[in-house]
Design an enzyme around this catalytic site. Structure first.
Site, PDB file in Angstrom:
ATOM      1  CB  ALA A  59       7.427  -0.479   6.841  1.00 54.59           C
ATOM      2  CD  GLU A  60       1.390   0.049   8.303  1.00 50.79           C
ATOM      3  OE1 GLU A  60       2.040  -1.028   8.291  1.00 50.79           O
ATOM      4  OE2 GLU A  60       0.700   0.438   7.343  1.00 50.79           O
ATOM      5  CG  HIS A 129      -9.043  -1.407   5.079  1.00 46.75           C
ATOM      6  ND1 HIS A 129      -8.611  -2.709   5.017  1.00 46.75           N
ATOM      7  CD2 HIS A 129      -8.294  -0.701   4.196  1.00 46.75           C
ATOM      8  CE1 HIS A 129      -7.635  -2.798   4.109  1.00 46.75           C
ATOM      9  NE2 HIS A 129      -7.419  -1.595   3.609  1.00 46.75           N
TER      10      HIS A 129
END
Length: 325
Positions: A59-60, A129
């Site tokens: 969870a950024e 990414h």
């Protein structure tokens, strides 16, 4: 001195700061036992303990909130965002909170947080990414943005970032992690943030760039030298704040410039560099300042990234346009 890859230099920088300052904490997704997805933190939890190097949930937003709270309690957090394409989940913590903390508190509080994150193309990653999103952060006042291109620079810049009393976003290009080695001091040292480095001296053209594009630009400069052109290559190293003095001095010497970035052209760092040149050194120019950048499209799937990404051939072609103007 030891021969290190960039990933080894980054690990060594973290080890130095964990050892020298008990307030330094390293945390993020899988950074503990696993040592991070690229092993940037390998062995650090075993050496310094789970209280100093630890895993977080996936969870950024939680990672960002934790960093803010720890900074306010006197710690020097070094959180990792596993890939910078995930930064949208933590943008409020970065731009809405960390960047404004000193201003909001009238200088009474600081946010000594260094957010590390890999980014960049050329290694066939899945979607989201490899995106180069440094321009999003560079626009936000109150945050320094650092992008090293060599192992030596990576270690010195990371230590300087961790010791800085304001927030730093430290971006590590995936393709450079293990692409080459160079001599790096084993002891602690710093490289001043906000200072560019002239990687190659020249008199006919300035190439201003950062990250992986430094190496593409150096390759292009070598090709141009064979044709009788002397090309200067400037590695910005810090894209916020920009080292305007070094940029202008180079342009005033060579009278021609191109700016190279891996990110899409629109609203990028290159546009800001060109604007600064036009405002401060336009009378020194003998040709327009041109850009090399990726197309203004979504980052492609791996099968197409080699066509999409800028490379030394693009730098070479653009440089010749300016030299022949």
């Amino acid at each position: 001195m030891a021969q290190m890859t960039m990933i080894q230099a980054i690990t060594d920088a973290l080890r130095c700061e964990l050892k020298d300052d008990e307030n330094v904490l390293v945390f993020g997704e899988d950074v503990g036992v696993n040592g991070g997805v690229f092993r940037a933190t390998e062995g650090l939890q075993k050496e310094f303990g789970e209280g100093r190097v630890f895993d977080t949930p996936l969870a950024e937003s939680g990672i960002g909130g934790l960093a803010i709270g720890l900074a306010l309690e006197g710690f020097r957090p070094v959180p990792e965002i596993q890939f910078f394409g995930f930064v949208y989940e933590v943008m409020d913590s970065i731009s809405g909170q960390l960047a404004r903390l000193r201003y909001r508190s009238g200088g009474n509080l600081s946010a000594p947080v260094t957010i590390r994150s890999p980014f960049g193309g050329g290694v066939h990653t899945p979607e989201m990414h490899s995106d180069s999103l440094e321009g999003l952060i560079a626009q936000q006042p109150g945050i320094k943005v650092v992008v090293p291109s060599t192992p030596y620079d990576a270690k010195g810049l990371l230590i300087a970032s961790i010791r800085d009393n304001d927030p730093v976003v430290f971006l590590e290009h995936l393709k450079l992690y293990r692409s080459f080695r160079e001599e790096v001091p084993e002891e602690s040292y710093t490289i001043e943030l906000g200072k560019a480095d002239v990687k190659r001296e020249g008199t006919d053209l300035s190439i201003i760039t950062y990250g992986a594009m430094v190496h593409e630009s150096l390759k292009a400069a070598e090709e141009l030298e064979k044709e009788g052109h002397s090309v200067e290559v400037i590695d910005l190293r810090t894209i916020q704040p920009l080292d305007i003095e070094t940029i202008v001095a180079s342009v005033e010497k060579t009278n021609r410039a191109i700016v190279v970035q891996e990110a899409q052209k629109q609203a990028g760092v290159a546009a800001q560099v060109i604007a600064e040149i036009n405002e401060r050194a336009i009378l020194s120019l003998e040709a327009p300042v041109l850009r090399v950048a990726a197309p203004d499209t979504i980052y492609p799937f791996p099968q197409a990234e080699s066509v999409w990404l800028p490379n030394y051939k693009d730098v070479l072609a653009t440089a010749k346009k300016v030299l022949e103007f």
